[in-house]
Design a protein around this motif. Structure first.
Motif, PDB file in Angstrom:
ATOM      1  N   SER A  56     -10.313  88.595   1.186  1.00 61.27           N
ATOM      2  CA  SER A  56     -10.600  88.198   2.359  1.00 61.27           C
ATOM      3  C   SER A  56     -11.731  88.671   2.922  1.00 61.27           C
ATOM      4  O   SER A  56     -12.574  89.349   2.502  1.00 61.27           O
ATOM      5  CB  SER A  56     -10.039  89.385   3.174  1.00 61.27           C
ATOM      6  OG  SER A  56      -9.779  90.412   2.668  1.00 61.27           O
ATOM      7  N   PRO A  57     -12.020  88.810   4.280  1.00 66.53           N
ATOM      8  CA  PRO A  57     -13.305  88.993   4.846  1.00 66.53           C
ATOM      9  C   PRO A  57     -13.582  90.626   4.999  1.00 66.53           C
ATOM     10  O   PRO A  57     -14.984  91.007   4.495  1.00 66.53           O
ATOM     11  CB  PRO A  57     -13.289  88.465   6.341  1.00 66.53           C
ATOM     12  CG  PRO A  57     -11.958  87.115   6.497  1.00 66.53           C
ATOM     13  CD  PRO A  57     -11.564  87.476   5.187  1.00 66.53           C
ATOM     14  N   ALA A  58     -12.592  90.749   5.073  1.00 68.17           N
ATOM     15  CA  ALA A  58     -12.881  92.671   4.256  1.00 68.17           C
ATOM     16  C   ALA A  58     -13.104  92.658   3.596  1.00 68.17           C
ATOM     17  O   ALA A  58     -14.447  93.728   3.585  1.00 68.17           O
ATOM     18  CB  ALA A  58     -12.020  93.546   5.051  1.00 68.17           C
ATOM     19  N   GLU A  59     -12.602  92.363   2.243  1.00 65.15           N
ATOM     20  CA  GLU A  59     -12.941  92.217   1.396  1.00 65.15           C
ATOM     21  C   GLU A  59     -14.524  92.265   0.739  1.00 65.15           C
ATOM     22  O   GLU A  59     -15.428  92.961   0.037  1.00 65.15           O
ATOM     23  CB  GLU A  59     -12.056  91.816   0.170  1.00 65.15           C
ATOM     24  CG  GLU A  59     -10.668  92.193  -0.481  1.00 65.15           C
ATOM     25  CD  GLU A  59      -9.605  91.642  -0.763  1.00 65.15           C
ATOM     26  OE1 GLU A  59      -8.535  91.732  -1.875  1.00 65.15           O
ATOM     27  OE2 GLU A  59      -9.471  90.366  -0.085  1.00 65.15           O
ATOM     28  N   ILE A  60     -15.055  91.016   0.891  1.00 68.45           N
ATOM     29  CA  ILE A  60     -16.722  90.216   1.421  1.00 68.45           C
ATOM     30  C   ILE A  60     -17.132  91.099   1.631  1.00 68.45           C
ATOM     31  O   ILE A  60     -17.910  91.726   1.041  1.00 68.45           O
ATOM     32  CB  ILE A  60     -16.914  88.492   1.542  1.00 68.45           C
ATOM     33  CG1 ILE A  60     -15.049  88.203   0.755  1.00 68.45           C
ATOM     34  CG2 ILE A  60     -17.382  87.954   1.768  1.00 68.45           C
ATOM     35  CD1 ILE A  60     -15.095  86.808   1.628  1.00 68.45           C
ATOM     36  N   ALA A  61     -16.544  91.102   2.972  1.00 69.83           N
ATOM     37  CA  ALA A  61     -18.179  92.657   4.038  1.00 69.83           C
ATOM     38  C   ALA A  61     -17.525  93.779   3.190  1.00 69.83           C
ATOM     39  O   ALA A  61     -19.295  94.495   2.871  1.00 69.83           O
ATOM     40  CB  ALA A  61     -17.660  93.094   4.844  1.00 69.83           C
ATOM     41  N   ALA A  62     -16.931  94.604   2.340  1.00 73.05           N
ATOM     42  CA  ALA A  62     -17.397  95.626   1.789  1.00 73.05           C
ATOM     43  C   ALA A  62     -18.204  95.261  -0.037  1.00 73.05           C
ATOM     44  O   ALA A  62     -18.650  96.418   0.172  1.00 73.05           O
ATOM     45  CB  ALA A  62     -15.488  95.784   1.495  1.00 73.05           C
ATOM     46  N   VAL A  63     -17.953  94.167  -0.903  1.00 64.47           N
ATOM     47  CA  VAL A  63     -18.755  93.933  -1.544  1.00 64.47           C
ATOM     48  C   VAL A  63     -20.326  94.704  -1.024  1.00 64.47           C
ATOM     49  O   VAL A  63     -20.667  94.611  -2.233  1.00 64.47           O
ATOM     50  CB  VAL A  63     -18.146  93.543  -2.361  1.00 64.47           C
ATOM     51  CG1 VAL A  63     -19.363  92.471  -3.512  1.00 64.47           C
ATOM     52  CG2 VAL A  63     -16.923  93.189  -3.037  1.00 64.47           C
ATOM     53  N   LYS A  64     -20.109  93.280  -0.314  1.00 66.02           N
ATOM     54  CA  LYS A  64     -21.478  93.441   0.166  1.00 66.02           C
ATOM     55  C   LYS A  64     -22.283  94.779   0.619  1.00 66.02           C
ATOM     56  O   LYS A  64     -23.748  95.327   0.118  1.00 66.02           O
ATOM     57  CB  LYS A  64     -21.949  92.275   1.647  1.00 66.02           C
ATOM     58  CG  LYS A  64     -21.428  90.386   0.798  1.00 66.02           C
ATOM     59  CD  LYS A  64     -21.587  89.854   2.065  1.00 66.02           C
ATOM     60  CE  LYS A  64     -22.753  89.563   2.407  1.00 66.02           C
ATOM     61  NZ  LYS A  64     -22.818  88.267   3.524  1.00 66.02           N
ATOM     62  N   GLU A  65     -21.760  95.748   1.568  1.00 69.27           N
ATOM     63  CA  GLU A  65     -22.271  96.683   1.681  1.00 69.27           C
ATOM     64  C   GLU A  65     -22.160  97.525   0.727  1.00 69.27           C
ATOM     65  O   GLU A  65     -23.552  98.446   0.209  1.00 69.27           O
ATOM     66  CB  GLU A  65     -21.067  97.663   2.652  1.00 69.27           C
ATOM     67  CG  GLU A  65     -21.168  96.945   4.296  1.00 69.27           C
ATOM     68  CD  GLU A  65     -19.732  96.718   5.341  1.00 69.27           C
ATOM     69  OE1 GLU A  65     -18.400  97.496   4.744  1.00 69.27           O
ATOM     70  OE2 GLU A  65     -19.915  96.266   6.090  1.00 69.27           O
ATOM     71  N   ARG A  66     -21.442  97.442  -0.285  1.00 69.06           N
ATOM     72  CA  ARG A  66     -21.671  98.510  -1.641  1.00 69.06           C
ATOM     73  C   ARG A  66     -23.332  97.950  -2.411  1.00 69.06           C
ATOM     74  O   ARG A  66     -23.932  99.191  -3.097  1.00 69.06           O
ATOM     75  CB  ARG A  66     -20.814  98.036  -2.742  1.00 69.06           C
ATOM     76  CG  ARG A  66     -19.739  98.832  -2.143  1.00 69.06           C
ATOM     77  CD  ARG A  66     -18.440  99.305  -2.816  1.00 69.06           C
ATOM     78  NE  ARG A  66     -18.042  98.392  -4.127  1.00 69.06           N
ATOM     79  CZ  ARG A  66     -17.066  97.291  -3.312  1.00 69.06           C
ATOM     80  NH1 ARG A  66     -16.116  97.739  -2.323  1.00 69.06           N
ATOM     81  NH2 ARG A  66     -16.010  96.030  -4.068  1.00 69.06           N
ATOM     82  N   VAL A  67     -24.188  96.670  -2.208  1.00 68.85           N
ATOM     83  CA  VAL A  67     -24.997  96.348  -3.352  1.00 68.85           C
ATOM     84  C   VAL A  67     -25.359  97.338  -2.172  1.00 68.85           C
ATOM     85  O   VAL A  67     -27.158  97.255  -2.757  1.00 68.85           O
ATOM     86  CB  VAL A  67     -24.187  94.754  -3.277  1.00 68.85           C
ATOM     87  CG1 VAL A  67     -25.590  94.144  -3.879  1.00 68.85           C
ATOM     88  CG2 VAL A  67     -23.308  94.154  -4.650  1.00 68.85           C
ATOM     89  N   THR A  68     -25.698  96.840  -1.095  1.00 64.42           N
ATOM     90  CA  THR A  68     -26.421  96.779  -0.227  1.00 64.42           C
ATOM     91  C   THR A  68     -26.869  98.366  -0.390  1.00 64.42           C
ATOM     92  O   THR A  68     -28.207  98.630  -0.536  1.00 64.42           O
ATOM     93  CB  THR A  68     -26.315  96.425   1.093  1.00 64.42           C
ATOM     94  OG1 THR A  68     -26.377  95.553   1.507  1.00 64.42           O
ATOM     95  CG2 THR A  68     -27.772  97.126   2.272  1.00 64.42           C
TER      96      THR A  68
END
Length: 465
Positions: free
Chosen positions: A15-27
């Motif tokens: 989902s878009p929320a799951e994608i955003a969460a992974v990107k935020e964790r990497v950042t």
């Protein structure tokens, strides 16, 4: 992944929320990832035998420690060559396994005076991190570590990490490692992080690589050197003879003149002469060579380059007809060309064209197969989607004119695996050269894409027949 993989459509695996969460964790992880990358760069792990190999050992130990800290079972292995690191962590039951490849050895730095900052002291300038191995390939190692950290001990797939220690000197023990440890490395998808992207902000998957052969060409015209004034004009010298022979490798337009070699067509991407000149450093007034689209010339057509020459130096030369001279020639071949066939064609060409009946020796110094991927299927679908998630644009499929023979070895050993050739480099990374560097913004997107790829492959699930 095998043919019995069951999937949901690519667009809704995450989902878009799951994608955003992974990107935020990497950042959030990037400051620590960069610090660990800088620590690796400070280890001068040059695998060329004339350098201190204790540094290669130290580099392997540092990589092993990073992977152990993420909960993987780790072993340092040697099979007659430099140390490699193999690490593994299981995923959820029924999940696919992904193998992540990189290498921790580096090229020699060259002359310190050619660098704007010390080669083994990572230094940031204008958003790039400079240092030997900062791009090739310690950033590849750290992209794998970042992807593991992003999932914080709850990996969505099984992961095997394989970090080689002698890629820069030919991977001589790789086939033995694959033979002895192949079952530990077997995976549904293999990510080989040793290539690059199309440009800053434009991600790519490398789907073709040229193969290569390297030969030493030696000509002999005399059994000893003689006075150039006494015998010049009637007796050929070896240097002139060799130069004339090497000149037959190209026609007047600069195309390779060795008959019978294969050639292919590259992807129809926009790449003009101005970009070629800027990226290669071609001097004003010097023309390009060859015919046809530039990317065909760089990626899918054969080429030959004289990379070394043995003859008296200008400083030490005497007025003598030189009896013997030799050159090293590197020939890149089409992705589907057999290296042994290419060697025979090159050797036959040289034998037919050697001037004045000179004695000729052609010795095969090295060879490596090319690679051409069948870039379809669920692994490639999810990889492209992960790149689009990270960059916000669709990736392109590219070729690379350089040779990475180990890719073909993995493809042969694991024919059912989806093989993804990725990387951290961009056109200004200058891998192998002075002032090698990593674009830090692109590096973050690489780490995000790999973390998202693991999440996407885990979300697919798999059933085994």
């Amino acid at each position: 992944m095998t043919d019995d993989v069951t999937t949901r459509p690519t667009h809704d695996v995450l989902s878009p929320a799951e994608i955003a969460a992974v990107k935020e964790r990497v950042t959030a992880l990037m400051p620590a990832v960069r610090a660990d990358l800088e620590a690796l760069v400070r280890i001068p792990s040059v695998s060329l035998g004339s350098f201190d190999q204790a540094h290669v050992d130290a580099s392997a130990e540092a990589v092993a420690a990073l992977l152990a800290a993420e909960g993987l079972d780790v072993e340092i292995v040697r099979e007659g060559g430099r140390p490699a690191v193999i690490a593994h962590a299981d995923g959820p039951e029924g999940s696919p396994t992904v193998m992540l490849y990189a290498h921790h050895d580096v090229q020699p730095p060259g002359r310190d005076e050619d660098w704007a900052s010390p080669p083994f002291e990572p230094t940031e300038r204008d958003g790039r991190l400079y240092g030997r191995g900062a791009a090739d390939d310690k950033a590849g190692v750290m992209a794998h570590v970042a992807a593991l950290r992003a999932h914080d001990g709850s990996l969505p797939v099984g992961v095997t990490v394989f970090v080689e220690g002698e890629e820069e000197v030919g991977s001589d023990s790789l086939l033995t490692i694959l033979d002895k440890h192949g079952e530990r490395l077997r995976a549904d998808a293999i990510v080989l992080a040793d290539s690059g992207n199309w440009d800053i902000g434009e991600p790519a998957l490398t789907t073709t690589l040229r193969g290569m052969i390297r030969v030493v060409v030696r000509v002999t015209t005399l059994d000893h050197g003689v006075h150039s004034g006494m015998f010049g004009g009637a007796v050929p010298d070896a240097v002139t003879t060799l130069i004339r022979l090497l000149a037959t490798l190209h026609d007047e337009q600069g195309d390779l003149a060795v008959a019978g070699l294969k050639a292919g067509s590259a992807a129809p991407l926009d790449y003009d002469e101005d970009r070629l000149r800027a990226e290669s450093g071609l001097l004003d007034g010097v023309s390009t060579i060859g015919t046809g689209p530039i990317l065909d010339r760089l990626w899918t057509k054969p080429s030959a380059t004289t990379i070394g020459f043995n003859a008296p130096s200008v400083e030490t030369a005497s007025n003598t007809l030189v009896p013997t001279a030799s050159a090293k020639v590197s020939m890149r071949i089409a992705p589907d060309e057999d290296p042994q066939d290419a060697y025979r064609l090159l050797r036959d060409h040289l034998e037919r064209h050697v001037p004045w009946g000179a004695r000729l020796e052609v010795t095969l110094d090295d060879e490596g197969p090319g690679f051409s991927a069948d870039a379809d299927g669920p692994v490639y679908d999810q990889a492209r989607a992960a790149f689009a998630d990270a960059w916000g644009v669709q990736p392109v499929d590219i070729g690379v004119g350089g040779s990475i023979p180990f890719v073909a070895h993995f493809a042969a050993k694991f024919p059912d695996a989806g093989i993804l050739v990725t990387g951290v480099e961009d056109p200004d990374s200058r891998a192998h050269g002075a002032d090698e560097s990593l674009h830090l913004g692109e590096f973050e997107r690489v780490c995000q894409a790999e973390a998202l790829l693991l999440a996407r492959l885990g979300a697919l699930g798999t059933t085994r027949g």
